[in-house]
Design a protein around this motif. Structure first.
Motif, PDB file in Angstrom:
ATOM      1  N   ASP A 275      -6.618   1.405  -1.957  1.00  0.00           N
ATOM      2  CA  ASP A 275      -5.364   1.213  -1.221  1.00  0.00           C
ATOM      3  C   ASP A 275      -5.625   0.321  -0.003  1.00  0.00           C
ATOM      4  OD1 ASP A 275      -6.558   2.793   0.670  1.00  0.00           O
ATOM      5  OD2 ASP A 275      -5.381   4.590   0.198  1.00  0.00           O
ATOM      6  N   GLU A 276      -4.577   0.144   0.815  1.00  0.00           N
ATOM      7  CA  GLU A 276      -4.723  -0.790   1.938  1.00  0.00           C
ATOM      8  C   GLU A 276      -5.824  -0.390   2.912  1.00  0.00           C
ATOM      9  OE1 GLU A 276      -0.687  -0.857   3.231  1.00  0.00           O
ATOM     10  OE2 GLU A 276      -0.166  -1.982   1.407  1.00  0.00           O
TER      11      GLU A 276
ATOM     12  N   ASP B  14      -7.361   4.524  -4.698  1.00  0.00           N
ATOM     13  CA  ASP B  14      -5.916   4.680  -4.841  1.00  0.00           C
ATOM     14  C   ASP B  14      -5.589   5.506  -6.083  1.00  0.00           C
ATOM     15  OD1 ASP B  14      -3.238   4.506  -4.808  1.00  0.00           O
ATOM     16  OD2 ASP B  14      -3.129   2.309  -5.017  1.00  0.00           O
TER      17      ASP B  14
ATOM     18  N   LYS C   1      -2.951   6.806  -6.875  1.00  0.00           N
ATOM     19  CA  LYS C   1      -1.616   6.527  -7.441  1.00  0.00           C
ATOM     20  C   LYS C   1      -1.759   5.685  -8.708  1.00  0.00           C
ATOM     21  CE  LYS C   1       1.456   7.161  -3.572  1.00  0.00           C
ATOM     22  NZ  LYS C   1       0.643   6.906  -2.331  1.00  0.00           N
ATOM     23  N   LYS C   2      -2.888   4.996  -8.823  1.00  0.00           N
ATOM     24  CA  LYS C   2      -3.116   4.183 -10.020  1.00  0.00           C
ATOM     25  C   LYS C   2      -3.876   4.971 -11.101  1.00  0.00           C
ATOM     26  CE  LYS C   2      -2.202  -0.161  -8.098  1.00  0.00           C
ATOM     27  NZ  LYS C   2      -2.731  -0.359  -6.723  1.00  0.00           N
TER      28      LYS C   2
END
Ligand code: 4AD
Ligand code: MG
Length: 480
Positions: free
Chosen positions: A186-187, A192, A194-195
């Motif tokens: 992520d940033e 991440d 979410k993936k």
């Protein structure tokens, strides 16, 4: 012609009809007596060969470990130790076992250490000890289901993959399909999730309790019985990374009812084993006696295995509050003489297995149920008592085992549970569904979890939990 098991045959009367039997050779004496076992019982059937009339080639292949198909007549046995035997008319070799190679395995007739047997977990089921344990394990599983089904509980299949840490102990195995070498970030540079497959972090369950509670608050009484996973780095004789847990949960039931259930359930299961595993328990009892002969008197059991099991079924478990237990422990000899590894100084101390075993084995000399523990050494979901510092928790402690089951009355009050979760930094969003249960028709409810392998350990008298599960998983080991 009917195909019978060795268990069936050993219970039959002699008959002129031909019988056919399959099994593995346990021993072959004097080119004449085959001790054959098919796993249906600890007992072998003796198969007698008239070797003068047998093909040399076949005789040579009757070796320890080989799989045979035997046809013959069931006759009264002239030898000792069995009432019937098979007078063999035909032997078919199904699978050979090269004697030279067998010598390198645990199938060779000499006695092996349990550690050595663990290295060949794919073969150890051919030994008397392991077949006795695994038959008993199977019977015990059945007894678990029978008990709950007879008492109006519904069997709940709680999920194996979950998003929550039911015990809040952070000992979870992660479940992911992300590439460990190149995970999406992520940033902020964190992985991440979410993936990931479930679009969030997931893990193998450490307990089905939270899901069990939701179903109990609809079905009334449920139990789970399934695998549970803990990534705790405990190299002990009582911990596994993968073990089976039984978790009953009851709506409209308080801690007293929970203790009653635990005691009644455990007694039922132990009694079932005494009645249905007689031959295996007799074998395991004798094994234990032999093992203990090598130990100093003080470490030997006061009771033989079956006597000990009987004692459990016939005596009440002693119910003792944590506060009483601490008083006993503070003033006991091993504490005063600093024989404990962890000295009990004051109220609030977490109990270690040495303390639990002292209470059970030395002080009360019977199973003990400890209850009302300090809130801060127990999980977030346990119901707070009016004193504001203890919770309605219970642990069932057993001789030789320590904690065999643990449970509680659950915190059914929405505000108090929320407050507790906040104090422990438990993510409310993650458990909103669990909190919801307190918003829509909440009620007193309770349950516990019993470690199935610890129960099997107790019933079979085995000292190490790794020897009561087919393929043990523990730190550094997931072979087979
Ligand atoms: O005491 P525990 O952690 O309690 C719970 O998980 C609760 N959610 C149960 C409930 O209230 N429904 O675990 C319950 C039992 C222990 O008493 C022990 O017998 C067994 O599970 N256990 C283990 N058995 C083998 N290996 C391990 N690593 C174990 N951890 C717990
Ligand atoms: Mg516990």
């Amino acid at each position: 012609m009917q195909q019978l098991s060795i268990l069936d045959l050993l219970q039959s009367d002699p008959s002129p009809n031909e019988v056919i039997i399959n099994g593995w050779v346990r021993a072959f004496r004097s080119n004449r007596f085959i001790a054959l076992n098919d796993g249906s019982t600890i007992n072998n059937i003796q198969c007698v060969i008239d070797f003068e009339n047998f093909d040399e080639e076949i005789l040579k292949k009757i070796t320890v470990g080989a799989a045979l198909n035997i046809a013959g007549i069931l006759v009264e046995s002239k030898g000792q130790g069995q009432s019937v035997e098979i007078q063999v008319s035909k032997v078919t070799i199904l699978g050979e076992a090269d004697p030279e190679e067998v010598k390198l395995t645990i199938l060779s007739p000499k006695r092996h250490s349990l550690e050595k047997l663990r290295e060949q977990a794919h073969l150890r089921i051919r030994t008397n000890t392991f077949s006795a344990i695994m038959r008993t394990r199977s019977k015990l599983s059945f007894a678990v289901h029978e008990y709950f089904q007879k008492n109006g509980f519904n069997y709940l299949h709680s999920p194996i993959i979950t998003g929550s840490d039911a015990e809040g102990a952070g000992e979870m195995f992660r479940v992911t399909t992300l590439d460990p070498k190149n995970p999406p970030l992520d940033e902020e540079g964190n992985v991440d999730y979410k993936k990931d497959f479930f679009e969030k972090e997931t893990n193998l369950t450490v307990s089905g309790q939270l899901e069990g509670e939701t179903y109990a608050m609809g079905l009334g009484k449920i139990y789970t019985f399934g695998p549970t996973f803990r990534a705790e780095n405990s190299n002990t004789s009582r911990h596994l990374a993968e073990f089976w847990m039984i978790e009953p949960e009851m709506a409209f039931c308080d801690l007293d009812g929970n203790m009653d259930l635990a005691e009644d359930f455990i007694k039922y299961v132990v009694d079932y084993a005494l009645k249905n595993c007689k031959d295996d328990l007799a074998f395991l009892e004798n094994r234990l006696l032999q093992e203990e002969k090598g130990k100093p008197q003080i470490e030997r059991s006061e009771m033989a295995l079956q006597e000990k099991l009987q004692f459990i079924t016939e005596n009440n478990f002693k119910r003792v509050s944590y506060t009483e237990a601490i008083d006993i422990l503070k003033n006991c000899k091993p504490n005063k003489k600093k024989k404990f590894k962890y000295i009990i100084e004051e109220w609030g101390a977490d109990l270690q297995s040495e303390h639990e075993r002292y209470l059970v084995e030395k002080h009360f000399k019977c199973p003990v149920i400890l209850f009302d523990y300090p809130a801060n050494i127990k999980a977030f979901y346990m119901r707070l008592n009016d004193d504001g510092k203890t919770v309605r928790a219970m642990d069932v402690l057993f001789p030789g085992i320590g904690e065999i089951a643990g449970g509680s009355q659950r915190e059914e009050r929405y505000d108090i549970l929320r407050q507790k979760m906040a104090e422990l930094n438990i993510d409310e969003e993650e458990l909103d569904w669990y909190l919801d249960l307190r918003k829509y028709g909440t009620a007193v409810h309770s349950g516990f979890g019993l470690g199935f392998e610890r129960m099997v350990q107790f019933v079979t008298g085995m000292g190490n939990i790794r020897d009561v599960i087919p393929y043990p998983r523990f730190p550094g080991s997931a072979s087979f």
